[in-house]
Design an enzyme around this catalytic site. Structure first.
Site, PDB file in Angstrom:
ATOM      1  N   ARG A 260     -57.289  13.993 -25.412  1.00  0.00           N
ATOM      2  CA  ARG A 260     -57.152  12.773 -26.228  1.00  0.00           C
ATOM      3  C   ARG A 260     -57.172  11.556 -25.307  1.00  0.00           C
ATOM      4  O   ARG A 260     -56.152  11.219 -24.713  1.00  0.00           O
ATOM      5  CB  ARG A 260     -55.853  12.849 -27.027  1.00  0.00           C
ATOM      6  CG  ARG A 260     -55.928  12.104 -28.364  1.00  0.00           C
ATOM      7  CD  ARG A 260     -54.556  12.046 -29.017  1.00  0.00           C
ATOM      8  NE  ARG A 260     -53.700  11.119 -28.304  1.00  0.00           N
ATOM      9  CZ  ARG A 260     -52.385  11.245 -28.182  1.00  0.00           C
ATOM     10  NH1 ARG A 260     -51.763  12.264 -28.725  1.00  0.00           N
ATOM     11  NH2 ARG A 260     -51.695  10.347 -27.516  1.00  0.00           N
ATOM     12  N   HIS A 264     -52.399   8.246 -29.848  1.00  0.00           N
ATOM     13  CA  HIS A 264     -52.497   9.134 -31.006  1.00  0.00           C
ATOM     14  C   HIS A 264     -53.098   8.391 -32.200  1.00  0.00           C
ATOM     15  O   HIS A 264     -54.042   8.864 -32.843  1.00  0.00           O
ATOM     16  CB  HIS A 264     -51.109   9.671 -31.363  1.00  0.00           C
ATOM     17  CG  HIS A 264     -51.072  10.373 -32.677  1.00  0.00           C
ATOM     18  ND1 HIS A 264     -51.669  11.592 -32.883  1.00  0.00           N
ATOM     19  CD2 HIS A 264     -50.537  10.007 -33.867  1.00  0.00           C
ATOM     20  CE1 HIS A 264     -51.490  11.949 -34.147  1.00  0.00           C
ATOM     21  NE2 HIS A 264     -50.815  11.004 -34.754  1.00  0.00           N
ATOM     22  N   TYR A 273     -45.821   8.780 -22.635  1.00  0.00           N
ATOM     23  CA  TYR A 273     -45.676  10.220 -22.385  1.00  0.00           C
ATOM     24  C   TYR A 273     -46.860  10.889 -21.674  1.00  0.00           C
ATOM     25  O   TYR A 273     -46.666  11.896 -21.029  1.00  0.00           O
ATOM     26  CB  TYR A 273     -45.385  10.951 -23.710  1.00  0.00           C
ATOM     27  CG  TYR A 273     -46.364  10.632 -24.823  1.00  0.00           C
ATOM     28  CD1 TYR A 273     -47.591  11.272 -24.888  1.00  0.00           C
ATOM     29  CD2 TYR A 273     -46.061   9.686 -25.798  1.00  0.00           C
ATOM     30  CE1 TYR A 273     -48.487  10.974 -25.903  1.00  0.00           C
ATOM     31  CE2 TYR A 273     -46.960   9.385 -26.811  1.00  0.00           C
ATOM     32  CZ  TYR A 273     -48.168  10.035 -26.866  1.00  0.00           C
ATOM     33  OH  TYR A 273     -49.058   9.739 -27.843  1.00  0.00           O
TER      34      TYR A 273
HETATM   35  C1  TPP Z   1     -46.926  18.088 -42.108  1.00  0.00           C
HETATM   36  C2  TPP Z   1     -46.981  16.940 -41.161  1.00  0.00           C
HETATM   37  N1  TPP Z   1     -46.021  16.772 -40.238  1.00  0.00           N
HETATM   38  C3  TPP Z   1     -46.049  15.727 -39.391  1.00  0.00           C
HETATM   39  C4  TPP Z   1     -47.058  14.807 -39.446  1.00  0.00           C
HETATM   40  C5  TPP Z   1     -47.045  13.611 -38.491  1.00  0.00           C
HETATM   41  N2  TPP Z   1     -48.123  13.781 -37.497  1.00  0.00           N
HETATM   42  C6  TPP Z   1     -49.317  13.204 -37.668  1.00  0.00           C
HETATM   43  S1  TPP Z   1     -50.401  13.656 -36.490  1.00  0.00           S
HETATM   44  C7  TPP Z   1     -49.276  14.626 -35.713  1.00  0.00           C
HETATM   45  C8  TPP Z   1     -49.672  15.393 -34.485  1.00  0.00           C
HETATM   46  C9  TPP Z   1     -50.882  16.247 -34.710  1.00  0.00           C
HETATM   47  O1  TPP Z   1     -51.266  16.832 -33.512  1.00  0.00           O
HETATM   48  P1  TPP Z   1     -52.550  17.754 -33.423  1.00  0.00           P
HETATM   49  O2  TPP Z   1     -52.549  18.741 -34.530  1.00  0.00           O
HETATM   50  O3  TPP Z   1     -52.625  18.284 -32.056  1.00  0.00           O
HETATM   51  O4  TPP Z   1     -53.767  16.779 -33.712  1.00  0.00           O
HETATM   52  P2  TPP Z   1     -54.232  15.534 -32.857  1.00  0.00           P
HETATM   53  O5  TPP Z   1     -53.593  14.350 -33.487  1.00  0.00           O
HETATM   54  O6  TPP Z   1     -53.801  15.744 -31.454  1.00  0.00           O
HETATM   55  O7  TPP Z   1     -55.705  15.506 -32.991  1.00  0.00           O
HETATM   56  C10 TPP Z   1     -48.061  14.577 -36.375  1.00  0.00           C
HETATM   57  C11 TPP Z   1     -46.842  15.287 -35.937  1.00  0.00           C
HETATM   58  C12 TPP Z   1     -48.045  15.005 -40.425  1.00  0.00           C
HETATM   59  N3  TPP Z   1     -49.071  14.156 -40.568  1.00  0.00           N
HETATM   60  N4  TPP Z   1     -47.995  16.055 -41.250  1.00  0.00           N
END
Ligand code: TPP
Ligand code: TPP
Ligand code: MG
Ligand code: MG
Lengths: 363, 326, 363, 326
Positions: A260, A264, A273
């Protein structure tokens, strides 16, 4: 004392790529990836992806858009997978797969609208069957198996592709989906964007699995790792998987390794971080740079083409921004109009209250 | 024509729609060879094949999430959750997706689907088999929540639910699955959703209820009749959206109202009905509304379940208090 | 064309047992299982398990108990695992692990009370730290990792054992639990009772996994298969796993292969779906018969002992039934008294309504 | 002493309790190095170590289910769900276990735990980041549900929640996370749970609300004052169990009541309050109760969110109607 036991099952996970970080081929390219137009198209869409995406971040910074998730550094995944999909296929994405939307013929304006806080962004003009971006992590995996079940029921040869992040693979919904896909042999491909972070949580705190592809083993589903910054590896693996899926061989998992190269979302500050050395070390893995190096080395791309491309992409994005900014607001009653096929009586009353108050407001 | 039970009426409606709409697919845990733990899908897999009537792995979020995908592709998924107490793992898919897909896509994709679940107490089963948390679902915009109280209404309302273009939660009171028998012609005629049913006309007091509690409510009404109190009894049937107009009309006539439900009191559907009456029919009320409900406790295991469940006596008490109010 | 890829991860699942279906040893027994008292204890508790269990079914048939889940044919799992646990360990069971409860010192009467519809059955007199039976499938797996986390936080050497059925492994909660156990290296053992059926759904419709032990691979957690009708295999595998867990090596999964020699519960009729040949073929795998054959072959057991045991067990069960049937009812207010540490004011009012109505009722 | 925001008051309370009770463990997604997506746990991991303040994998059912296990073993888990919109996958663990463990085991095991979640709309975030479905939780026996509306109350109520022997859902209104600043002495003094707070005394009409909506409610009260209407304003604060006596007392004085909440109307907590008033204070009501709430729609994406949210104008309208009623 040693106890005898017999081995009853064995598994292995493989990793593949075609281009190394510098864009040197690591092996002979398959026929499908020798076509110059194909290669250039992949390149162009990755550039478009990065450009429209940077613009979205800029729009957010100036208050013209809400929280937005960039896909910087991860363009090879959406673009590569999207390129390998066919027209009737169904995409069930999460929020970093804009590249797939674009290369499949979806519009930039739709993406801007959605993240600009307007539901019409999900009313795709062309990709009528595709799912909108899923915000609740991993919930989309289950929609994908449902779509795949419908396709299987109708004996169609379409395939479903669903995307998820590394963090998302920790959710029960992901697991329930791959398990069902396995037992029902559904025509669905799970693409894992492993960018090593889930917001601030590194992969090492998400799971101790050596690979995410191996998660399929818990569902009897085959899986493989590919270099997710090598758009050729992503495209080829997807093509092959979709071919097998269409032939009825059931689901598959592709774990695409990437990084990434951005916050985020615009609401995040990754400097809190992400270790700077780590970020730095991934810069040389850039999927766009890598493919350009390869194209140039094969005499398929030059400075002139690069300039023309960037000029065209810039214009495309500007047009999309213009379209986005000039679309008239939805009518206030739109908040009621799509809840049900026909508005139930209790909501008619509430809609009247809304309208009455708007009147009062405007007085 | 022979008489059938409520659960048989469910089967009959499912069979009718399976036979008449090839997009209808019935699935859930144990709905296939076993015909469902209550036999609501008895014989359906044999008759319609394993393509149309399928057992799923054991995963409720999956059952509903998959239904969302199927519905978006134009099928009509009819999912069974084995007991309402096991619907909670699926609430995210219900709240975050099934109820929203149409709105989220401005009508491009939609979720015509039915989630059936046996509900309520009274069958001597272990914990979690006695839930009646329908108000959770009634709070969610985009859903319909329907509860039948007789074989006839089970048949007609389930047909309507299956033909509705939006997601419907269909809660089947286990306590009366086999209590009442009626002649239910298998004519494919649906009953209207979003409407109350008037089970008994009366002038002195309105008793409002739904599902299994209508048994105790009707008994109470008969008792009260013997005491010279003439009850109007309303079966709400569709608890979301609520047909408050019919209830108001009745209360405007009687001036008195007791609402009876099995679910816990606080934030139950009874609260919404009482609140709307207090807003829209306050001046017709000749006495405070009373709610006779399950207590705000966990439903006890079956030895003490009867203490939890609103009894005829509790309904009578409430009705007498309301009648006595000057 | 063949594409090069490199293998990045490999896994294998093993299966072990000590006694075959006839009770013949398939290999040398480990020292810990050579002790005659240990072997006899395992046997006696399996017999107690089957006897008290048959009584529960009989009580249900005569209206003296509610729906009850028998563990017939699966006694080796609860008894074997329970035998290998230590006193401070925590059991987080589902509903077929009565054997563990008994051999760990829990009472039969508690089990009868619970399934007789009385919450006091969960107020264990001795096993104060054990969890009550979890009815919502797989939900208990998460409690187990929470307990394990508390133990880890306090740097204790206790271990947690949680049980689940084959069907239960399809639920997201199971997967989320093993994943957390893996990444946090928690002191927890997951025991899967693979009896090949989840009510009427056969394992083949639950998953296409060759083994359920391999589900651990999705969480980086080691797993193994054992013959779940061989109480020695179960005991030994558990002992070894708990030893490693106490040494800080993290979680483990044991898949115990068995068969459900009974209806799912007293509310079920397995004849509707279990093929009679299949049921028949498993009869010879009976865990009790198997161990008896072995004990007799080793001159550790004879007819006399058998008779004495059955007489004693019968008496124990009868005493438990008597205790169960003669316990006075809970006071009506018990439905309020344990909701919160202190009854909130709104419930005081409701409790009064209950009491008033009881009065009215009894008048 | 410097003034702090509501979110800083949350951090201060967490830090206080981490420092004073070694059984307290704070965990959730991104609560560690990142300090939470709203910075509610800012600096806590650094100060108390990774043993006490931990990031979890991404799985909400796991977060709550694990908390149940920890609590049963005597720890005090303080879990964060990143947004209320992501609490749904955890509802099964909340409803089926956290709320029941004490009752199920007749008090042998219990669940002292807090589940914190940012809630409500107003932050220009994507879908699912604007949920206010508190009434779902308020319906569940065995839970406490607490919602602060100021830095002072966030500090005092969160301390109380962490010391409560039973599970508490603590919902933090994101819209006012940084809106108000107050001096909040870090003295470890808790505020009482299960009690309303009287924010403004008045004689003409009672306005009842909680959380972020108290901002609009207080503004409306000031506006009404200028028009000579003297409002009493009640912050419900603990929505379960409900301190209905304080509300009744106020309504007995004013005879008029408007309930304001952000959640959808049908089966919202406002319905319960209105229902109880209709039951217990009917004769004191000089006008029908009005509820000013979010509509029964999906919370719109942020461009139209303002249409959903009860505005000061809507509160004023309702208050005027109630005042005008004869
Ligand atoms: C059920 C749920 N829990 C928490 C969130 C908050 N949230 C949004 S993105 C994220 C991290 C996702 O990480 P990853 O699956 O690795 O995808 P990336 O963003 O790194 O592409 C979180 C915790 C959410 N959208 N849905
Ligand atoms: C969440 C949930 N869904 C459904 C049920 C109903 N149910 C009870 S037992 C069972 C089958 C469990 O099968 P398995 O896990 O293999 O355990 P077994 O009963 O075979 O030992 C089902 C579906 C439940 N108790 N909980
Ligand atoms: Mg990621
Ligand atoms: Mg099983």
């Amino acid at each position: 004392m040693s106890i005898q036991s017999q081995t009853v099952a064995e598994f292995a996970i493989t990793y593949s790529r075609f281009l190394d970080a510098e864009g040197h081929p690591t092996q002979d390219l398959p026929e499908s990836l020798k076509n110059a137009d194909t290669l250039r198209k992949l390149y162009e869409y990755m550039v478009l992806n990065r450009t429209f995406d940077a613009k979205a971040v800029a729009l957010q910074r100036t208050g013209k858009m809400g929280t937005y998730p960039s896909s910087a550094g991860q363009e090879a995944i959406g673009v590569g997978v999207g390129a390998a999909m066919q027209e009737g296929d169904v995409s069930v994405p999460y929020y970093r797969d804009h590249g797939a939307h674009l290369i499949r013929g979806g519009s930039i304006e739709e993406i801007y609208l959605l993240w600009g806080g307007d539901e019409r962004g999900n009313d795709y003009a062309t990709l009528k069957q595709d799912f909108p971006v899923a915000v609740p992590i991993a919930s989309q995996s289950l929609h994908a198996v449902g779509v795949a079940k419908a396709i299987q029921y109708r004996k169609q040869s379409r395939a479903v592709v669903t995307f998820i992040g590394d963090g998302g693979t920790s959710e029960g919904d992901f697991y329930e989906a791959i398990n069902l896909a396995g037992v029902w042999k559904l025509p669905v491909l799970f693409v894992i964007n492993n960018n090593f972070w889930a917001i601030s949580v590194p992969l090492s705190e998400q799971t101790i699995c050596k690979t995410l592809a191996q998660k399929g083993i818990a569902a009897g589903v085959s899986g493989e790792q590919v270099d997710g910054n090598d758009v050729l590896a992503v495209t080829y693996a997807t093509e092959q998987a979709l071919k097998r899926i269409r032939e009825g061989h059931g689901p598959h998992i592709i774990e695409a390794l990437t990084y990434r190269m951005c916050d985020h979302t615009t609401a995040d500050d990754a400097k809190r971080y992400q270790p700077p050395e780590e970020v730095e070390s991934y810069k040389k893995e850039d999927p766009i740079l890598r493919l350009r190096n390869y194209l140039v080395s094969q005499n398929l791309w030059d400075e002139e083409q690069e300039k023309t491309l960037y000029a065209r992409v810039k214009q495309t994005v500007e047009q999309a921004v213009h379209a986005y900014e000039s679309i008239p607001d939805q009518p206030p009653t739109a908040i009621f109009d799509y809840l049900y096929a026909t508005l139930p009586h209790d909501l008619i009353e509430q809609r009247d209250i809304l309208l009455a108050n708007l009147g009062a407001h405007h007085e | 024509m022979s008489e059938i039970t409520l659960v048989e009426a469910v089967t009959q409606a499912l069979a009718y729609e399976l036979a008449h709409d090839e997009n209808v697919i019935v699935f859930g845990e144990d709905v296939g060879a076993n015909g469902g733990v209550f036999r609501a899908t008895e014989g359906l897999q044999k008759r319609f094949g394993t393509d149309r009537v399928l057992d799923t792995p054991l995963a409720e979020s999956m059952i509903v999430g998959m239904a969302v995908g199927m519905a978006a592709e134009g099928l009509k998924p009819i999912a069974e959750i084995q007991f309402m107490g096991f619907i909670y793992p699926a609430l995210d898919q219900i709240i975050s997706h099934a109820s929203r897909l149409r709105n989220r896509t401005r009508g491009r994709l939609s979720c015509p689907m039915v989630i059936r679940a046996p509900y309520g107490c009274g069958i001597h089963a272990p914990e979690h088999h006695s839930e009646s948390t329908e108000s959770i679902l009634a709070h969610i915009p985009g859903l319909r929540v329907v509860i039948p109280s007789s074989p006839t209404r089970a048949y007609g309302l389930l047909l309507a639910a299956m033909r509705d273009p939006d997601p419907v939660i269909f809660l089947e009171p286990t306590r009366i699955y086999r209590k009442i028998k009626q002649e239910v012609p298998d004519n494919g005629v649906a009953l209207p959703l979003d409407r109350c049913f008037l089970l008994r006309e009366g002038t002195d007091i309105t008793l409002v209820s739904w599902g299994a509690m209508l048994t105790e409510t009707m008994t109470a009404a008969q008792n009260l009749q013997q005491q010279g109190i003439n009850c109007e009894v309303i079966d709400v049937a569709t608890i979301k959206p609520l047909d408050i107009d019919s209830i108001i009309q009745s209360v405007e006539k009687t001036g008195r109202c007791v609402i009876i439900h099995e679910a816990a009191k606080t934030c139950g559907v009874g609260a919404e009905i009482a609140a709307q009456l207090a807003e829209k029919a306050l001046m017709s009320l000749r006495a405070p509304i009373q709610r006779v409900t399950g207590f705000d406790t966990i439903v006890p295991l079956y030895k003490m379940e009867h203490l939890y469940l609103p009894s005829v006596a509790r309904i009578l008490n409430a009705a007498h208090e309301v009648m006595a109010f000057e």
